[in-house]
Design an enzyme around this catalytic site. Structure first.
Site, PDB file in Angstrom:
ATOM      1  N   ASP A 139      40.959-105.079   5.576  1.00  0.00           N
ATOM      2  CA  ASP A 139      41.019-106.497   5.233  1.00  0.00           C
ATOM      3  C   ASP A 139      41.896-106.769   4.011  1.00  0.00           C
ATOM      4  O   ASP A 139      42.259-105.857   3.279  1.00  0.00           O
ATOM      5  CB  ASP A 139      39.609-107.033   4.951  1.00  0.00           C
ATOM      6  CG  ASP A 139      38.763-107.106   6.211  1.00  0.00           C
ATOM      7  OD1 ASP A 139      39.339-107.304   7.301  1.00  0.00           O
ATOM      8  OD2 ASP A 139      37.528-106.942   6.099  1.00  0.00           O
ATOM      9  N   TYR A 174      34.778 -94.441   3.952  1.00  0.00           N
ATOM     10  CA  TYR A 174      35.120 -95.509   3.020  1.00  0.00           C
ATOM     11  C   TYR A 174      34.416 -95.260   1.709  1.00  0.00           C
ATOM     12  O   TYR A 174      33.334 -94.670   1.676  1.00  0.00           O
ATOM     13  CB  TYR A 174      34.668 -96.874   3.561  1.00  0.00           C
ATOM     14  CG  TYR A 174      35.610 -97.495   4.556  1.00  0.00           C
ATOM     15  CD1 TYR A 174      36.667 -98.302   4.132  1.00  0.00           C
ATOM     16  CD2 TYR A 174      35.447 -97.298   5.926  1.00  0.00           C
ATOM     17  CE1 TYR A 174      37.529 -98.895   5.052  1.00  0.00           C
ATOM     18  CE2 TYR A 174      36.311 -97.877   6.854  1.00  0.00           C
ATOM     19  CZ  TYR A 174      37.349 -98.677   6.397  1.00  0.00           C
ATOM     20  OH  TYR A 174      38.201 -99.259   7.300  1.00  0.00           O
TER      21      TYR A 174
END
Lengths: 267, 267
Positions: A52, A110
């Protein structure tokens, strides 16, 4: 024709995310432009997945097909000389023609970083969410454990998610506290909390919603066990807010055939 | 009237150094402007010393005299709300009226960072000198040892230095290698080399000239022992180039009365 696999790290601060958008200024756009400038080829790259706007990557993976005679070991330096300083290609190699960066990605990791010291670390200000006030990190770690395994993560997915299934597997999740920036004897400095999540794949905003929820656990607004209840609700409204994007970094992408992403060692 | 002592960290990338300059845009200017905006006082701050354009500080110390009724423990947050995000005041306290940040500074530590991996670490690109090619770090460490002790450091001082004496003492000097950004099995990644120097004081460009010289030792252009010869020459021309400023960081400033810079713990 070659199928070229590359690893890239980027600072997402000034970009609208990885994947090409109508309003432009994406990592993908910049990389494709650099490739066009280098080899003269107008092509599309395929990444392991999108990130994003404002999200960073230590190690994103992408591949593309090229007819250029440029040998794989030359691509890194050649592309980096055409890329802005906040995007760096770190590995490049030829892979079998049928290799696909997204379909064959087996595990992704992540990292989400929360600075829980009194003041921001200005040297890492673009890569940390600065949290005001103390966090019960032990409670956050307990809550995190409830997310391990294979579950329907609808509660932790953006309502805009278009994926047919929200079932994913989180293989491991752990936290590390870096106290190197803590001032000696200062009770307001708790350290910088790094949370790592390794899974089969992650839904849109999944890590950020997980972290936004865990922060509320750390603030005492939710119990660690409430994370299990939220998971079972399969309802985005049950979870906490979406944590700010700048704290998130795509840390690693793994493939079964590790040889496919062996480090480039050519001089 | 209070004598207020503060610690500040800053990213020097966009500033003309710490000390006020005719062409402005210095850390000192920005801090004095923030103080004026907060307390309405137009005053001058005194720092432990200047830092050059582009040099960073993890912990710079300054003091100033204020008639403001604002209690010391409120100053940090109040000033930070008026400072840009690349300057952060981390401690504030009242000290005796005769305390002087520069005159009473007993020891200073600087850190110089060289990235000797194949590619820049984009997340730290503003704080590292990226060196292309391998460095013999052991040779550099040997060369560094010759600088320990009390010497006339004229060879490692800017020709523009106006100090009456170039005799200083380097109490300790050490190197650390961070391999966290090295790619597995990649022979071109040597790691990030942090060099720490603690001394009674440092002359203009002293750490950067030392590092520029040690890089030539690491490249095999000079022997480790040549550092001693350079020192004895007392001639700037004998030493290597001045290393780029962005790799340098004022790490710590120490005072005899440690209680004077005890961490602020007030809420």
């Amino acid at each position: 024709m070659r199928n070229l696999l590359m690893k890239v790290s980027y600072d997402g601060t000034h970009y609208n995310g990885f994947q090409t958008q109508p309003d432009g200024r994406t990592i993908q756009d910049i990389i494709e432009k650099a490739i066009a400038g280098l080899s003269g080829e107008t092509l599309k790259i395929t990444a392991s997945g999108r990130t994003d706007a404002g999200v960073h990557a230590r190690s994103q993976v992408f591949n593309f097909y090229s007819d250029s005679p440029i040998p794989p070991e030359r691509w890194c330096s050649a592309l980096n000389s055409r890329l802005p300083e906040d995007i760096v290609v770190t590995d490049a190699q030829e892979v079998p023609l049928d290799f696909h960066s997204r379909r064959e990605a087996k595990r992704k990791t992540y990292r989400y970083t929360i600075n829980s010291n009194q003041f921001p670390d200005l040297f890492n200000r673009r890569y940390q969410f600065h949290h005001h006030g103390r966090l019960d990190m032990q409670a956050m770690e307990e809550g995190l454990k409830h997310l391990l395994g294979t579950h329907d993560y609808t509660s932790f997915a953006s309502r805009r998610s278009t994926k047919p299934s929200h079932i994913r597997t989180i293989y491991s999740a752990w936290m590390e506290v870096d106290t190197s920036m803590c001032r000696t004897g200062n009770t307001r400095d708790q350290g910088v909390l790094h949370t790592y999540l390794t899974g089969s794949g992650f839904l849109q905003h999944m890590v950020r919603i997980i972290m936004g929820t865990l922060v509320e656990v750390g603030e005492g607004k939710r119990t660690p066990d409430s994370v299990r209840t939220i998971l079972e609700a399969r309802n985005r409204a049950a979870a906490g807010p979406t944590a700010v994007s700048k704290g998130l970094m795509l840390w690693d992408v793994e493939y079964d055939e590790l040889s496919l992403i062996r480090p480039q060692t050519d001089f």
